[in-house]
Design an enzyme around this catalytic site. Structure first.
Site: not given
Ligand code: DGL
Length: 275
Positions: A12-13, A44, A75, A77, A160, A194, A196
């Site tokens: 993941d990012s 990201y 992730c 993204t 974050e 996402c 997160h």
């Molecule tokens: N956790 C990432 C996702 O599922 C996004 C986090 C980011 O923007 O880096 O898209």
């Protein structure tokens, strides 16, 4: 071709993929996992297609250099912006026997079953929304479903920075959930697209209509991996089974360990990686 066994890579990012890893380890505890968070370059979600592709490919190559045969992009993204290129352009050049899987397809395969009204809301980063990946993928499996998307660019920074439980987060949770529901009152299922966002679940619930089904991806992705490994015994045979997870970050290990526990549900000790 490298025939040694390797860990399953989970990427993941930043920290979000840990919500997916937690479920994967829960369902498949016997395997060996390496988690990499590209925290030094996260988020990201606001970056261009080219940048996300470049960063993700670098991280995937890092996993391959560690001996992984199978990498999961936990992730959305990265799955939206880099997966197709990596699968179609890069893997044939790097090593055709390697596999990289994302989170969008397994989620799209199942999401239509949750909705009775066939109006589904997708909350995601700017990058995922702009790619249109969920609209395209869900349409393939459920042509009768209407997908409504809402970008939530402030949510990853709130999470974050560990502000997601505080009062200030309510403003942006209300803002984006209202904007989504304004698109259709018939939305009965909302996908947290996402990795997160499960951390904001309590607040998201407060601002969506009470009977809305809110779907996180962890369990879906983990079940789909179980199924994948059963259908591909040749890949499963290349994955180490040592019941072990190691954590890597491109940024400070101290910060990673402090934050990661919130996402993973237990304390972790990471190692630093220079890409
Ligand atoms: N956790 C990432 C996702 O599922 C996004 C986090 C980011 O923007 O880096 O898209």
């Amino acid at each position: 071709m490298n025939t040694n066994k390797g860990a399953i890579g989970v990427f993941d990012s930043g920290y979000g993929g840990l919500t997916v890893l937690k479920e994967i380890v829960h369902q498949l505890p016997e395997y060996t996992y390496m988690y990499l968070g590209d925290n030094a370059r996260s988020p990201y979600g606001t970056r261009s297609f080219e940048t996300v592709y470049h960063y993700t490919l670098q991280c995937v190559n890092w996993f391959f250099n560690q001996g992984c045969h199978l990498v999961i992009l936990a992730c959305n993204t990265a799955s939206a912006k880099a997966l197709r290129n990596i699968q179609q352009k890069d893997l044939p050049l790097i090593d055709e026997s390697k596999r990289v899987l994302g989170v969008i397809r397994p989620t799209s395969e199942i999401i239509g079953n949750y909705s009775e009204t066939k109006h589904i809301g997708v909350l995601a980063t700017n990058g995922t929304v702009q790619s249109g990946s969920y609209v395209i993928e869900i349409e393939k499996f459920y042509p009768e479903v209407k997908v409504f998307q809402q970008a939530c660019p402030m949510w990853v920074p709130l999470i974050e920075n560990n502000e997601h439980k505080n009062k200030g987060a309510d403003f942006f949770v209300k803002e984006y959930t209202n904007a989504l529901m304004k698109q259709s009152e018939m939305i009965d299922t909302v996908l947290l697209a996402c990795t997160h966002y499960p951390l904001l679940l309590k607040k998201i619930k407060e601002y969506l209509p009470a009977d809305t089904k809110i779907i996180s991806q962890g369990e879906i992705v983990a079940s789909s991996l179980v199924d994948y490994l059963q259908r591909h015994p040749e890949i499963a045979a290349k994955c180490l089974k040592e019941n072990k997870v190691s954590f890597y970050t491109t940024d400070s290990t101290e910060d990673f360990d402090k934050h990661a526990a919130i996402f993973y549900g237990q304390t972790v000790q990471s190692m630093h990686v220079d890409l």
